[in-house]
Write a protein that holds these residues in place. Structure first.
Motif, PDB file in Angstrom:
ATOM      1  N   ILE A  51      -4.811  -8.980  11.251  1.00 45.18           N
ATOM      2  CA  ILE A  51      -3.529  -8.353  11.157  1.00 45.18           C
ATOM      3  C   ILE A  51      -2.279  -8.888  11.712  1.00 45.18           C
ATOM      4  O   ILE A  51      -2.509  -9.284  12.954  1.00 45.18           O
ATOM      5  CB  ILE A  51      -3.685  -6.828  11.579  1.00 45.18           C
ATOM      6  N   PHE A  52      -1.433  -9.064  11.240  1.00 47.82           N
ATOM      7  CA  PHE A  52      -0.060  -9.817  11.503  1.00 47.82           C
ATOM      8  C   PHE A  52       0.898  -8.532  11.449  1.00 47.82           C
ATOM      9  O   PHE A  52       1.016  -7.593  10.577  1.00 47.82           O
ATOM     10  CB  PHE A  52       0.314 -10.604  10.760  1.00 47.82           C
ATOM     11  N   GLU A  66       0.997  -1.158  -0.163  1.00 44.30           N
ATOM     12  CA  GLU A  66      -0.081  -0.099   0.008  1.00 44.30           C
ATOM     13  C   GLU A  66       0.979   1.291   0.113  1.00 44.30           C
ATOM     14  O   GLU A  66       2.043   1.215   0.543  1.00 44.30           O
ATOM     15  CB  GLU A  66      -0.853   0.006   1.022  1.00 44.30           C
ATOM     16  N   ARG A  67       0.306   2.206  -0.474  1.00 51.17           N
ATOM     17  CA  ARG A  67       0.922   3.394  -0.522  1.00 51.17           C
ATOM     18  C   ARG A  67       1.887   4.125   0.783  1.00 51.17           C
ATOM     19  O   ARG A  67       2.858   4.593   1.063  1.00 51.17           O
ATOM     20  CB  ARG A  67       0.002   4.747  -1.120  1.00 51.17           C
ATOM     21  N   ARG A  68       0.809   3.946   1.769  1.00 42.89           N
ATOM     22  CA  ARG A  68       1.503   4.317   3.239  1.00 42.89           C
ATOM     23  C   ARG A  68       2.915   3.529   3.524  1.00 42.89           C
ATOM     24  O   ARG A  68       3.694   4.229   3.886  1.00 42.89           O
ATOM     25  CB  ARG A  68       0.595   4.006   4.365  1.00 42.89           C
ATOM     26  N   PHE A 114      12.380  -2.651  12.898  1.00 40.23           N
ATOM     27  CA  PHE A 114      11.349  -2.234  12.283  1.00 40.23           C
ATOM     28  C   PHE A 114      10.153  -3.329  12.228  1.00 40.23           C
ATOM     29  O   PHE A 114      10.649  -4.400  12.596  1.00 40.23           O
ATOM     30  CB  PHE A 114      11.645  -1.818  10.863  1.00 40.23           C
ATOM     31  N   ARG A 115       8.932  -2.790  12.320  1.00 38.04           N
ATOM     32  CA  ARG A 115       7.600  -3.755  12.449  1.00 38.04           C
ATOM     33  C   ARG A 115       6.978  -3.656  11.157  1.00 38.04           C
ATOM     34  O   ARG A 115       6.479  -2.272  10.809  1.00 38.04           O
ATOM     35  CB  ARG A 115       6.839  -3.476  13.817  1.00 38.04           C
ATOM     36  N   ILE A 116       6.548  -4.492  10.522  1.00 37.63           N
ATOM     37  CA  ILE A 116       5.748  -4.447   9.362  1.00 37.63           C
ATOM     38  C   ILE A 116       4.414  -4.962   9.534  1.00 37.63           C
ATOM     39  O   ILE A 116       4.391  -6.149  10.099  1.00 37.63           O
ATOM     40  CB  ILE A 116       6.389  -5.181   8.142  1.00 37.63           C
ATOM     41  N   LYS A 117       3.544  -4.264   9.332  1.00 38.52           N
ATOM     42  CA  LYS A 117       2.089  -4.462   9.557  1.00 38.52           C
ATOM     43  C   LYS A 117       1.638  -5.127   8.132  1.00 38.52           C
ATOM     44  O   LYS A 117       1.635  -4.487   7.105  1.00 38.52           O
ATOM     45  CB  LYS A 117       1.171  -3.670  10.192  1.00 38.52           C
ATOM     46  N   MET A 118       0.957  -6.323   8.123  1.00 41.48           N
ATOM     47  CA  MET A 118       0.001  -6.850   7.139  1.00 41.48           C
ATOM     48  C   MET A 118      -1.071  -7.592   7.293  1.00 41.48           C
ATOM     49  O   MET A 118      -1.287  -7.950   8.516  1.00 41.48           O
ATOM     50  CB  MET A 118       1.034  -7.628   6.431  1.00 41.48           C
ATOM     51  N   PHE A 139       0.640  -3.130   4.671  1.00 38.78           N
ATOM     52  CA  PHE A 139       0.469  -1.562   4.803  1.00 38.78           C
ATOM     53  C   PHE A 139       0.986  -0.709   5.570  1.00 38.78           C
ATOM     54  O   PHE A 139       0.763   0.669   5.663  1.00 38.78           O
ATOM     55  CB  PHE A 139      -1.373  -1.661   4.892  1.00 38.78           C
ATOM     56  N   ASP A 140       1.712  -1.239   6.441  1.00 40.79           N
ATOM     57  CA  ASP A 140       2.363  -0.126   7.375  1.00 40.79           C
ATOM     58  C   ASP A 140       3.938  -0.648   8.001  1.00 40.79           C
ATOM     59  O   ASP A 140       4.082  -1.700   7.738  1.00 40.79           O
ATOM     60  CB  ASP A 140       1.465   0.189   8.709  1.00 40.79           C
ATOM     61  N   LEU A 141       4.703   0.416   8.150  1.00 39.51           N
ATOM     62  CA  LEU A 141       5.891   0.220   8.626  1.00 39.51           C
ATOM     63  C   LEU A 141       6.248   1.210   9.788  1.00 39.51           C
ATOM     64  O   LEU A 141       5.823   2.201   9.654  1.00 39.51           O
ATOM     65  CB  LEU A 141       7.078   0.519   7.425  1.00 39.51           C
ATOM     66  N   GLU A 142       6.823   0.532  10.717  1.00 37.42           N
ATOM     67  CA  GLU A 142       7.114   1.582  11.929  1.00 37.42           C
ATOM     68  C   GLU A 142       8.503   1.184  12.646  1.00 37.42           C
ATOM     69  O   GLU A 142       8.617  -0.026  12.456  1.00 37.42           O
ATOM     70  CB  GLU A 142       6.097   1.761  13.023  1.00 37.42           C
ATOM     71  N   ARG A 143       8.991   2.128  13.301  1.00 45.59           N
ATOM     72  CA  ARG A 143      10.051   1.610  14.188  1.00 45.59           C
ATOM     73  C   ARG A 143       9.635   1.053  15.436  1.00 45.59           C
ATOM     74  O   ARG A 143       8.378   1.033  15.919  1.00 45.59           O
ATOM     75  CB  ARG A 143      10.870   2.760  14.549  1.00 45.59           C
TER      76      ARG A 143
END
Length: 80
Positions: A48-49, A6-8, A56-60, A70-74
């Motif tokens: 959601i996983f 996703e774009r985010r 980093f934590r990748i959400k999918m 859909f998301d990437l965060e420290r």
């Protein structure tokens, strides 16, 4: 399994330094091919996983044969 981004996620990835970008995409490719990685279902969410890649934590989530990232965060921000 095929990954879709996703774009985010792509926007946050582009703000990281080049070395972290390469590392994250390499781990995601490995996960896509083998299905192996530090994957955990998030509490309180149905589908959601999160995938841990260093700090980093990748959400999918998963749909049929697709994995939607859909998301990437420290790490520091991911659990707040």
């Amino acid at each position: 399994m095929k990954m879709k981004f996703e774009r985010r996620f792509l926007k946050k990835l582009s703000k990281l330094d080049h070395q972290n970008q390469i590392r994250i995409m390499a781990k995601l490719r490995t996960f896509e091919e083998t299905g192996r990685g530090d994957l955990v279902k998030l509490k309180g969410y149905d589908k959601i996983f999160r995938l841990r890649i260093g700090d980093f934590r990748i959400k999918m989530w998963f749909e049929k044969d697709n994995c939607i990232v859909f998301d990437l965060e420290r790490r520091e921000k991911a659990y707040k």
